[in-house]
Design a protein around this motif. Structure first.
Motif, PDB file in Angstrom:
ATOM      1  N   ARG A 345       0.831  -1.198   0.000  1.00  0.00           N
ATOM      2  CA  ARG A 345       0.000   0.000   0.000  1.00  0.00           C
ATOM      3  C   ARG A 345       0.874   1.260   0.000  1.00  0.00           C
ATOM      4  O   ARG A 345       0.590   2.222  -0.711  1.00  0.00           O
ATOM      5  CB  ARG A 345      -0.913  -0.002   1.228  1.00  0.00           C
ATOM      6  CG  ARG A 345      -1.738   1.271   1.390  1.00  0.00           C
ATOM      7  CD  ARG A 345      -2.622   1.515   0.196  1.00  0.00           C
ATOM      8  NE  ARG A 345      -3.259   2.829   0.261  1.00  0.00           N
ATOM      9  CZ  ARG A 345      -3.956   3.362  -0.712  1.00  0.00           C
ATOM     10  NH1 ARG A 345      -4.117   2.700  -1.849  1.00  0.00           N
ATOM     11  NH2 ARG A 345      -4.508   4.554  -0.576  1.00  0.00           N
ATOM     12  N   ILE A 346       1.946   1.235   0.768  1.00  0.00           N
ATOM     13  CA  ILE A 346       2.869   2.379   0.800  1.00  0.00           C
ATOM     14  C   ILE A 346       3.514   2.573  -0.557  1.00  0.00           C
ATOM     15  O   ILE A 346       3.608   3.692  -1.070  1.00  0.00           O
ATOM     16  CB  ILE A 346       3.926   2.165   1.903  1.00  0.00           C
ATOM     17  CG1 ILE A 346       3.294   2.346   3.296  1.00  0.00           C
ATOM     18  CG2 ILE A 346       5.105   3.123   1.729  1.00  0.00           C
ATOM     19  CD1 ILE A 346       4.213   2.010   4.443  1.00  0.00           C
ATOM     20  N   VAL A 347       3.988   1.478  -1.159  1.00  0.00           N
ATOM     21  CA  VAL A 347       4.623   1.563  -2.479  1.00  0.00           C
ATOM     22  C   VAL A 347       3.645   2.134  -3.499  1.00  0.00           C
ATOM     23  O   VAL A 347       3.983   3.040  -4.272  1.00  0.00           O
ATOM     24  CB  VAL A 347       5.121   0.176  -2.935  1.00  0.00           C
ATOM     25  CG1 VAL A 347       5.587   0.226  -4.386  1.00  0.00           C
ATOM     26  CG2 VAL A 347       6.255  -0.293  -2.044  1.00  0.00           C
ATOM     27  N   LYS A 348       2.443   1.598  -3.506  1.00  0.00           N
ATOM     28  CA  LYS A 348       1.439   2.059  -4.469  1.00  0.00           C
ATOM     29  C   LYS A 348       1.140   3.542  -4.288  1.00  0.00           C
ATOM     30  O   LYS A 348       1.012   4.288  -5.271  1.00  0.00           O
ATOM     31  CB  LYS A 348       0.163   1.236  -4.305  1.00  0.00           C
ATOM     32  CG  LYS A 348      -0.913   1.560  -5.331  1.00  0.00           C
ATOM     33  CD  LYS A 348      -2.130   0.662  -5.140  1.00  0.00           C
ATOM     34  CE  LYS A 348      -3.192   0.985  -6.178  1.00  0.00           C
ATOM     35  NZ  LYS A 348      -4.404   0.143  -5.984  1.00  0.00           N
ATOM     36  N   LYS A 349       1.039   3.995  -3.047  1.00  0.00           N
ATOM     37  CA  LYS A 349       0.728   5.396  -2.782  1.00  0.00           C
ATOM     38  C   LYS A 349       1.870   6.305  -3.227  1.00  0.00           C
ATOM     39  O   LYS A 349       1.636   7.374  -3.818  1.00  0.00           O
ATOM     40  CB  LYS A 349       0.450   5.585  -1.288  1.00  0.00           C
ATOM     41  CG  LYS A 349      -0.123   6.949  -0.943  1.00  0.00           C
ATOM     42  CD  LYS A 349      -1.501   7.121  -1.547  1.00  0.00           C
ATOM     43  CE  LYS A 349      -2.127   8.454  -1.145  1.00  0.00           C
ATOM     44  NZ  LYS A 349      -3.484   8.628  -1.698  1.00  0.00           N
ATOM     45  N   ILE A 350       3.098   5.905  -2.963  1.00  0.00           N
ATOM     46  CA  ILE A 350       4.248   6.699  -3.395  1.00  0.00           C
ATOM     47  C   ILE A 350       4.251   6.839  -4.913  1.00  0.00           C
ATOM     48  O   ILE A 350       4.439   7.931  -5.465  1.00  0.00           O
ATOM     49  CB  ILE A 350       5.567   6.063  -2.918  1.00  0.00           C
ATOM     50  CG1 ILE A 350       5.693   6.177  -1.394  1.00  0.00           C
ATOM     51  CG2 ILE A 350       6.773   6.732  -3.588  1.00  0.00           C
ATOM     52  CD1 ILE A 350       6.878   5.416  -0.823  1.00  0.00           C
ATOM     53  N   VAL A 351       4.037   5.727  -5.591  1.00  0.00           N
ATOM     54  CA  VAL A 351       4.043   5.736  -7.052  1.00  0.00           C
ATOM     55  C   VAL A 351       2.931   6.621  -7.597  1.00  0.00           C
ATOM     56  O   VAL A 351       3.137   7.402  -8.535  1.00  0.00           O
ATOM     57  CB  VAL A 351       3.909   4.291  -7.594  1.00  0.00           C
ATOM     58  CG1 VAL A 351       3.724   4.297  -9.103  1.00  0.00           C
ATOM     59  CG2 VAL A 351       5.132   3.463  -7.214  1.00  0.00           C
ATOM     60  N   GLU A 352       1.746   6.533  -7.016  1.00  0.00           N
ATOM     61  CA  GLU A 352       0.623   7.363  -7.457  1.00  0.00           C
ATOM     62  C   GLU A 352       0.915   8.842  -7.268  1.00  0.00           C
ATOM     63  O   GLU A 352       0.652   9.666  -8.155  1.00  0.00           O
ATOM     64  CB  GLU A 352      -0.646   6.976  -6.701  1.00  0.00           C
ATOM     65  CG  GLU A 352      -1.211   5.625  -7.106  1.00  0.00           C
ATOM     66  CD  GLU A 352      -2.394   5.214  -6.236  1.00  0.00           C
ATOM     67  OE1 GLU A 352      -2.646   5.901  -5.214  1.00  0.00           O
ATOM     68  OE2 GLU A 352      -3.056   4.214  -6.566  1.00  0.00           O
ATOM     69  N   LEU A 353       1.449   9.209  -6.100  1.00  0.00           N
ATOM     70  CA  LEU A 353       1.752  10.615  -5.833  1.00  0.00           C
ATOM     71  C   LEU A 353       2.854  11.145  -6.738  1.00  0.00           C
ATOM     72  O   LEU A 353       2.907  12.331  -7.038  1.00  0.00           O
ATOM     73  CB  LEU A 353       2.150  10.791  -4.358  1.00  0.00           C
ATOM     74  CG  LEU A 353       1.017  10.632  -3.340  1.00  0.00           C
ATOM     75  CD1 LEU A 353       1.563  10.651  -1.918  1.00  0.00           C
ATOM     76  CD2 LEU A 353      -0.023  11.728  -3.513  1.00  0.00           C
TER      77      LEU A 353
END
Length: 383
Positions: A345-353
């Protein structure tokens, strides 16, 4: 109206049904006939009417009594009833309305009036049905959200407490032993216990950092602007050395790590880049057996930096991939794994931002590949 509506005509004179059928023949209505009040009530479940045209003057049970009985049943209260009556006094019309009728038509029936009133009542019924449908959808959505929230509460209560208490118990236990018997311990025993404390403290520190990173990313939607100004060098030699060292600390040999990396300048801070690399490799190690290959690849394609981490581990089902989120772990009891399910979830959020793309391809019990794409620095400068 495009729907085919069901209309129940209740009249003791079949000729009157023929008249109504003729007047409404140009409309897409499905007409049903009942010769008396008892038959009408008995046929409601069968015909499922959207509208009832009910004659007032009928033998045995008049239309007003039939209307009262129908409206007294919660299942049929919302079905509009138009009373068809030769009566014209205000008292008679008031009796119809008091019985629960929604409208009335006077005999002899005027064709234009009949079609207009039927159309109006069916439109109201359709709007009510639409509202009911939306209400059911809303209710189901609320139930799903409540279920998910309850599951999340349970997850936080059980996993967080377990993940926090385990290292804390290790620290407290070792300190307690040292306090009670340090005079009788040799230096080797003391070093061993301090090693336990150090290991537990680092585990607690990593858990705290991960949770704080998650809160930081989720609570700062405006942070995306700061991502656009960030950049760091992706050095293949440095990344390879960093990940080999990290995997070694996880007590897994480096001989199963395969690197195929390309240097790049990416639009991401070094801190978040390290977070992505550590989390993806940590997952690959955690969910694959020792001795199996883990591949880390990077390429610049179409002005995007593409990174993939591939393992030959437990894999995920399609449904599990779709459910990946915060505090979600799969088959935790089966494999007794550590963690609280925040990494991906952290990885996905970083990538999205950062304006990138995140995806997972997996075959259950065989392999998993996590793919991310991030803008390269030159692309941002062009913008």
């Amino acid at each position: 109206m495009t729907n085919t509506f069901s209309i129940l005509v209740v009249d003791d004179e079949p000729d009157n049904f023929d008249v109504i059928e003729t007047l409404l023949s140009a409309q897409k209505y499905q007409l049903h006939y009942a010769a008396n009040g008892k038959s009408a009530i008995a046929s409601l479940e069968t015909f499922q009417p959207d509208l009832i045209l009910l004659d007032v003057m009928m033998p045995e049970m008049d239309g007003i009594e039939v209307c009262k009985l129908i409206k007294a049943n919660p299942q049929w209260q919302i079905v509009p009833i138009i009373m068809v009556t030769a009566l014209s006094s205000k008292t008679d019309l008031a009796n119809c309305l008091n019985a629960g009728a929604d409208d009335f038509i006077s005999k002899p029936i005027n064709s234009v009036e009949m079609r207009a009133r039927v159309h109006s009542m069916l439109r109201i019924k359709q709007q009510y049905d639409n509202i009911q449908t939306l209400s059911h959808i809303q209710s189901n959505t609320i139930n799903i959200l409540e279920s998910a929230l309850n599951e999340l509460r349970g997850t936080l209560a059980s996993r967080m407490s377990h993940e926090l208490n385990t290292p804390l118990n290790g620290i407290m236990g070792a300190i307690s032993l040292l306090k009670e018997d340090i005079e009788n311990m040799d230096i080797t025993e003391i070093r061993e216990m301090l090693g336990w404390v150090d290991e537990s403290a680092k585990r607690l520190e990593n858990l705290t950092k991960k949770f704080l990173t998650y809160l930081e990313l989720e609570s700062s939607p405006s942070r995306q602007q700061s991502f656009k100004t960030a950049h760091t060098k992706f050095s293949s030699t440095e990344v390879e050395a960093m990940l080999k060292s990290y995997v070694h600390k996880l007590r897994r040999g480096n001989d199963n790590l395969i690197f195929d990396l390309e240097d790049s300048e990416i639009a991401l801070s070094d801190r978040y880049l390290a977070t992505i690399l550590y989390e993806l490799v940590d997952n690959a190690v955690k969910f694959s057996a020792s001795g199996t290959i883990i591949k880390i690849n990077s390429r610049v394609v179409d002005k995007m930096f593409n990174l993939s981490v591939h393992d030959l581990g437990r894999g995920l089902t399609k449904e599990q991939v779709e459910r990946i989120g915060a505090f979600v772990q799969f088959e935790r009891k089966t494999y007794e794994q550590q963690g609280i399910g925040l990494g991906l979830r952290i990885v996905k959020k970083i990538v999205e931002l950062a304006g990138g793309l995140f995806s997972i391809s997996s075959i259950y019990q065989q392999q998993t590949t996590v793919n991310i794409s991030l803008p390269i620095r030159s692309q941002l400068e062009l913008d």
